[in-house]
Design a protein around this motif. Sequence first.
Motif, PDB file in Angstrom:
ATOM      1  N   ASN A  78      20.587   4.906   1.962  1.00  0.00           N
ATOM      2  CA  ASN A  78      19.154   5.056   2.250  1.00  0.00           C
ATOM      3  C   ASN A  78      18.876   4.697   3.713  1.00  0.00           C
ATOM      4  O   ASN A  78      18.473   3.591   4.032  1.00  0.00           O
ATOM      5  CB  ASN A  78      18.336   4.159   1.308  1.00  0.00           C
ATOM      6  CG  ASN A  78      16.856   4.098   1.637  1.00  0.00           C
ATOM      7  OD1 ASN A  78      16.222   3.054   1.512  1.00  0.00           O
ATOM      8  ND2 ASN A  78      16.280   5.203   2.079  1.00  0.00           N
ATOM      9  N   PRO A  79      19.105   5.654   4.624  1.00  0.00           N
ATOM     10  CA  PRO A  79      18.944   5.359   6.055  1.00  0.00           C
ATOM     11  C   PRO A  79      17.497   5.134   6.499  1.00  0.00           C
ATOM     12  O   PRO A  79      17.266   4.419   7.459  1.00  0.00           O
ATOM     13  CB  PRO A  79      19.532   6.594   6.734  1.00  0.00           C
ATOM     14  CG  PRO A  79      19.500   7.670   5.708  1.00  0.00           C
ATOM     15  CD  PRO A  79      19.659   6.996   4.387  1.00  0.00           C
ATOM     16  N   VAL A  80      16.531   5.734   5.801  1.00  0.00           N
ATOM     17  CA  VAL A  80      15.120   5.542   6.169  1.00  0.00           C
ATOM     18  C   VAL A  80      14.405   4.855   5.003  1.00  0.00           C
ATOM     19  O   VAL A  80      14.121   5.470   3.976  1.00  0.00           O
ATOM     20  CB  VAL A  80      14.425   6.877   6.504  1.00  0.00           C
ATOM     21  CG1 VAL A  80      12.959   6.633   6.857  1.00  0.00           C
ATOM     22  CG2 VAL A  80      15.139   7.583   7.647  1.00  0.00           C
ATOM     23  N   ALA A  81      14.144   3.557   5.174  1.00  0.00           N
ATOM     24  CA  ALA A  81      13.481   2.749   4.147  1.00  0.00           C
ATOM     25  C   ALA A  81      12.077   2.392   4.624  1.00  0.00           C
ATOM     26  O   ALA A  81      11.908   1.795   5.686  1.00  0.00           O
ATOM     27  CB  ALA A  81      14.289   1.482   3.874  1.00  0.00           C
ATOM     28  N   LEU A  82      11.086   2.778   3.831  1.00  0.00           N
ATOM     29  CA  LEU A  82       9.678   2.555   4.181  1.00  0.00           C
ATOM     30  C   LEU A  82       9.039   1.646   3.136  1.00  0.00           C
ATOM     31  O   LEU A  82       9.321   1.768   1.941  1.00  0.00           O
ATOM     32  CB  LEU A  82       8.935   3.893   4.253  1.00  0.00           C
ATOM     33  CG  LEU A  82       9.540   4.917   5.234  1.00  0.00           C
ATOM     34  CD1 LEU A  82       8.985   6.310   4.970  1.00  0.00           C
ATOM     35  CD2 LEU A  82       9.269   4.487   6.671  1.00  0.00           C
ATOM     36  N   GLN A  83       8.182   0.762   3.582  1.00  0.00           N
ATOM     37  CA  GLN A  83       7.678  -0.270   2.679  1.00  0.00           C
ATOM     38  C   GLN A  83       6.630   0.234   1.694  1.00  0.00           C
ATOM     39  O   GLN A  83       6.700  -0.054   0.499  1.00  0.00           O
ATOM     40  CB  GLN A  83       7.106  -1.446   3.496  1.00  0.00           C
ATOM     41  CG  GLN A  83       6.980  -2.719   2.680  1.00  0.00           C
ATOM     42  CD  GLN A  83       7.109  -3.971   3.546  1.00  0.00           C
ATOM     43  OE1 GLN A  83       7.196  -3.907   4.759  1.00  0.00           O
ATOM     44  NE2 GLN A  83       7.138  -5.109   2.905  1.00  0.00           N
ATOM     45  N   ALA A  84       5.637   0.969   2.153  1.00  0.00           N
ATOM     46  CA  ALA A  84       4.530   1.381   1.282  1.00  0.00           C
ATOM     47  C   ALA A  84       4.958   2.486   0.322  1.00  0.00           C
ATOM     48  O   ALA A  84       5.664   3.416   0.706  1.00  0.00           O
ATOM     49  CB  ALA A  84       3.347   1.854   2.131  1.00  0.00           C
ATOM     50  N   ALA A  85       4.511   2.382  -0.924  1.00  0.00           N
ATOM     51  CA  ALA A  85       4.843   3.390  -1.936  1.00  0.00           C
ATOM     52  C   ALA A  85       3.829   4.528  -1.885  1.00  0.00           C
ATOM     53  O   ALA A  85       3.037   4.743  -2.805  1.00  0.00           O
ATOM     54  CB  ALA A  85       4.873   2.752  -3.321  1.00  0.00           C
ATOM     55  N   ILE A  86       3.839   5.246  -0.771  1.00  0.00           N
ATOM     56  CA  ILE A  86       2.925   6.360  -0.534  1.00  0.00           C
ATOM     57  C   ILE A  86       3.727   7.522   0.059  1.00  0.00           C
ATOM     58  O   ILE A  86       4.942   7.408   0.210  1.00  0.00           O
ATOM     59  CB  ILE A  86       1.772   5.948   0.414  1.00  0.00           C
ATOM     60  CG1 ILE A  86       2.341   5.371   1.734  1.00  0.00           C
ATOM     61  CG2 ILE A  86       0.843   4.942  -0.246  1.00  0.00           C
ATOM     62  CD1 ILE A  86       1.289   4.991   2.755  1.00  0.00           C
ATOM     63  N   ALA A  87       3.057   8.632   0.369  1.00  0.00           N
ATOM     64  CA  ALA A  87       3.762   9.776   0.965  1.00  0.00           C
ATOM     65  C   ALA A  87       4.559   9.304   2.173  1.00  0.00           C
ATOM     66  O   ALA A  87       4.035   8.577   3.032  1.00  0.00           O
ATOM     67  CB  ALA A  87       2.752  10.842   1.367  1.00  0.00           C
TER      68      ALA A  87
END
Length: 229
Positions: A74-83
């Motif tokens: 998972n090279p791009v991990a984003l915190q918010a569970a949104i688009a």
Amino acid sequence: MSKHQFFIAGTDTDVGKTLIATAILHAANQQGLSTLALKPVAAGCEQTGQGLRNSDALLLQQTMSIALPYEQVNPVALQAAIAPHIAAEQEGKRLSLARLVGFCRGALMQPADFALIEGAGGWRVPLNARETMAGLAKELNTPVILVVGMKLGCINHALLTAEAIAHDGVPLAGWVANQLDAEMPCYQENINTLKSLLRAPCLGEVPRLAEPRADLASSYLNIDLVIKR
């Protein structure tokens, strides 16, 4: 490069892409195939001592037989569970198809018999103002396995997604029916309609499981329909 490589797409978000992806990996493992899986973009990550971690990506990492560092899975991990494109913008990051393709190609150099790339959300989820997640499957020339979330409205969602996949010039290798609503009215009639209208084999029907585990779900799948020996 993997002998068998597929992109896991869904008819919507929360249709069980990861459950089905891990079930397919488990089935491939049981056949003695070496397996690898990627979740290039994950929105909805938790901060840990090792950095941001996504539960879906961790499940893929745990199920596949080849050991890869989390940052490759998972090279791009984003915190918010949104688009994802909105989450990236909020975090001051920019998603680009070229970078994601580069990440995937790098990880896929690892020799494996069987590899899965799991998308985020549905087929047309934006990465930025010009590019969508669909471009990843297209650039990597990877056939799609479509997870159809079985609920009211699924026929329209499945046919529109299959149409978009075909429009993008990507082969639809197969599809899986994942029952989201245990009390779905006319379930069998919906399945029959999908089987007659989707131009790809149904790899299986996974019922609503009390315990959504890869080993349980895999017993409902036939991956031989997409594996060419």
